[in-house]
Scaffold this active site. Structure first.
Site, PDB file in Angstrom:
ATOM      1  N   GLY A  29       0.849  -1.188   0.000  1.00  0.00           N
ATOM      2  CA  GLY A  29       0.000   0.000   0.000  1.00  0.00           C
ATOM      3  C   GLY A  29       0.876   1.227   0.000  1.00  0.00           C
ATOM      4  CG  ASP A  88      -8.209   7.051   5.406  1.00  0.00           C
ATOM      5  OD1 ASP A  88      -8.839   7.781   4.598  1.00  0.00           O
ATOM      6  OD2 ASP A  88      -7.188   6.434   5.101  1.00  0.00           O
TER       7      ASP A  88
HETATM    8  P1  ADP Z   1      -4.251  -0.105   0.190  1.00  0.00           P
HETATM    9  O1  ADP Z   1      -4.966   0.643   1.287  1.00  0.00           O
HETATM   10  O2  ADP Z   1      -3.524   0.755  -0.785  1.00  0.00           O
HETATM   11  O3  ADP Z   1      -5.083  -1.201  -0.421  1.00  0.00           O
HETATM   12  P2  ADP Z   1      -2.991  -1.690   2.185  1.00  0.00           P
HETATM   13  O4  ADP Z   1      -1.671  -1.336   2.756  1.00  0.00           O
HETATM   14  O5  ADP Z   1      -4.170  -1.569   3.065  1.00  0.00           O
HETATM   15  O6  ADP Z   1      -3.069  -0.823   0.899  1.00  0.00           O
HETATM   16  O7  ADP Z   1      -2.966  -3.170   1.643  1.00  0.00           O
HETATM   17  C1  ADP Z   1      -2.205  -3.586   0.550  1.00  0.00           C
HETATM   18  C2  ADP Z   1      -2.738  -4.915   0.042  1.00  0.00           C
HETATM   19  O8  ADP Z   1      -2.554  -5.928   1.042  1.00  0.00           O
HETATM   20  C3  ADP Z   1      -4.236  -4.892  -0.213  1.00  0.00           C
HETATM   21  O9  ADP Z   1      -4.537  -4.502  -1.503  1.00  0.00           O
HETATM   22  C4  ADP Z   1      -4.630  -6.337   0.042  1.00  0.00           C
HETATM   23  O10 ADP Z   1      -4.396  -7.125  -1.114  1.00  0.00           O
HETATM   24  C5  ADP Z   1      -3.674  -6.788   1.111  1.00  0.00           C
HETATM   25  N1  ADP Z   1      -4.282  -6.743   2.458  1.00  0.00           N
HETATM   26  C6  ADP Z   1      -4.346  -5.678   3.311  1.00  0.00           C
HETATM   27  N2  ADP Z   1      -4.949  -5.991   4.466  1.00  0.00           N
HETATM   28  C7  ADP Z   1      -5.302  -7.286   4.369  1.00  0.00           C
HETATM   29  C8  ADP Z   1      -5.989  -8.216   5.240  1.00  0.00           C
HETATM   30  N3  ADP Z   1      -6.410  -7.867   6.463  1.00  0.00           N
HETATM   31  N4  ADP Z   1      -6.179  -9.474   4.794  1.00  0.00           N
HETATM   32  C9  ADP Z   1      -5.752  -9.838   3.551  1.00  0.00           C
HETATM   33  N5  ADP Z   1      -5.126  -9.036   2.696  1.00  0.00           N
HETATM   34  C10 ADP Z   1      -4.884  -7.772   3.078  1.00  0.00           C
END
Ligand code: ADP
Length: 312
Positions: A16, A134
């Site tokens: 992310g 957010d």
């Molecule tokens: P963004 O908010 O840009 O999607 P994140 O940092 O929240 O970025 O997450 C990056 C990626 O990690 C997400 O697109 C998802 O694929 C994966 N991800 C995030 N949180 C979870 C979770 N709790 N369970 C499974 N996959 C997750």
């Protein structure tokens, strides 16, 4: 205290803007899958500040609700990185469903079910003196049983972006309420309610309702689509530190104007939408007020969670 030993980190799931996310499992039971989110902590927060951040995040661990992602553990590594161990939710988020107009069909009963879950999550946060800060479709993750879970509390993000902590730059622009755009220093749960209203609108029209491409553009979109803040509809607004005017003044739109674009949720749904989008944060409906609204009691009934649309 050795929280980091309780989980084993596996492959990278995604990246992310402010964190890398890894698959992981509990050391004592490999069938318990988790997502380990490693926050890219800014240098201002390094050198011993991570432990404070960890302490600040710990209280989110006590927030247990079916519509809030479980924070299983928080720990720092090398004294500077912050790691969040979260419930593993691999079925995507609400934004994916909203955008997939070719394959995903949904209607008013589904929107009512999702909005009910979101309203309960926000009520629970506010009742526990936690602001999310957010809320947006991308932060509403979908669980295997159809439940949606509020994720990514702005507090966590603020450690990756210390500047955001000092300013009012806390909510992704499109979902940011007018009081924050005008630089209000004191704000309340009403900031989350505005974002909830914009998620509601987006669920109905299946595109972001106020997609501003700068802060100024965001303010001007609000003025055009909702109405221009004035001392009459929002006493005190002109004294906010970042108050600006953008040309001509548009009167606040009434319910009838919203019916043409948002009528799919009925007159009561539109009434709720309009109350979430009150310009003056003191006049905006609260999370409790949302839950008491008559929209939940009129037809159609919300879809049962197991029957909600999901990623194909
Ligand atoms: P963004 O908010 O840009 O999607 P994140 O940092 O929240 O970025 O997450 C990056 C990626 O990690 C997400 O697109 C998802 O694929 C994966 N991800 C995030 N949180 C979870 C979770 N709790 N369970 C499974 N996959 C997750």
């Amino acid at each position: 205290e050795d929280e980091r030993r309780k989980y084993v980190k596996g492959k990278k799931l995604g990246e992310g803007t402010y964190a890398n996310v890894y698959l992981g499992h509990a050391r004592h039971d490999p069938s318990i899958l988790v997502a380990i989110k490693k926050i890219k902590v800014q240098k201002e927060y390094r050198d011993g500040l991570a432990p404070d951040a960890v302490r600040e995040l710990k209280h989110l661990q006590e927030l247990h609700h079916p519509n809030i992602i479980s924070l299983l553990s928080v720990f720092s590594t090398k004294g500077q990185n912050i790691n969040l161990v979260l419930e593993y939710l691999p079925l995507g988020d609400l934004e994916m469903l909203i955008r997939d107009t070719d394959r995903v069909r949904y209607g008013a009963p589904d929107i009512k079910a999702w909005m009910g879950m979101l309203a309960r999550a926000v009520w629970f946060c506010h009742d526990n003196f936690v602001l999310h800060r957010d809320i947006k479709p991308n932060n509403l993750l979908i669980a295997a049983d159809g439940e949606i879970k509020l994720a990514d509390f702005g507090l966590a993000r603020s450690f990756a972006d210390p500047y955001a902590r000092m300013t009012t730059n806390v909510i992704t622009r499109w979902y940011r309420p007018p009081e924050l755009l005008y630089g209000a220093r004191h704000y309340s749960g009403a900031v989350d309610i505005w974002s909830v209203g914009l998620v509601f609108a987006e669920l109905i029209i299946r595109s972001p309702y106020l997609p501003g491409n700068s802060e100024i553009d965001q303010i001007s979109l609000i003025c055009r689509q909702i109405g221009t803040p004035t001392e009459e509809n929002w006493p005190g607004v002109t004294s906010l530190p970042g108050y600006t005017t953008t040309g001509e003044s548009v009167p606040v739109w009434g319910k009838e104007a919203y019916m043409t674009r948002f009528g799919a949720v009925g007159a009561d749904g539109v009434d709720l939408l309009v109350r979430t989008l009150a310009l003056d944060p003191r006049k905006r409906i609260t999370a409790r007020g949302m839950l008491e609204h008559r929209w939940w009691r009129v037809e159609p009934r919300p879809t049962r969670k197991e029957d909600l649309p999901r990623k194909s």
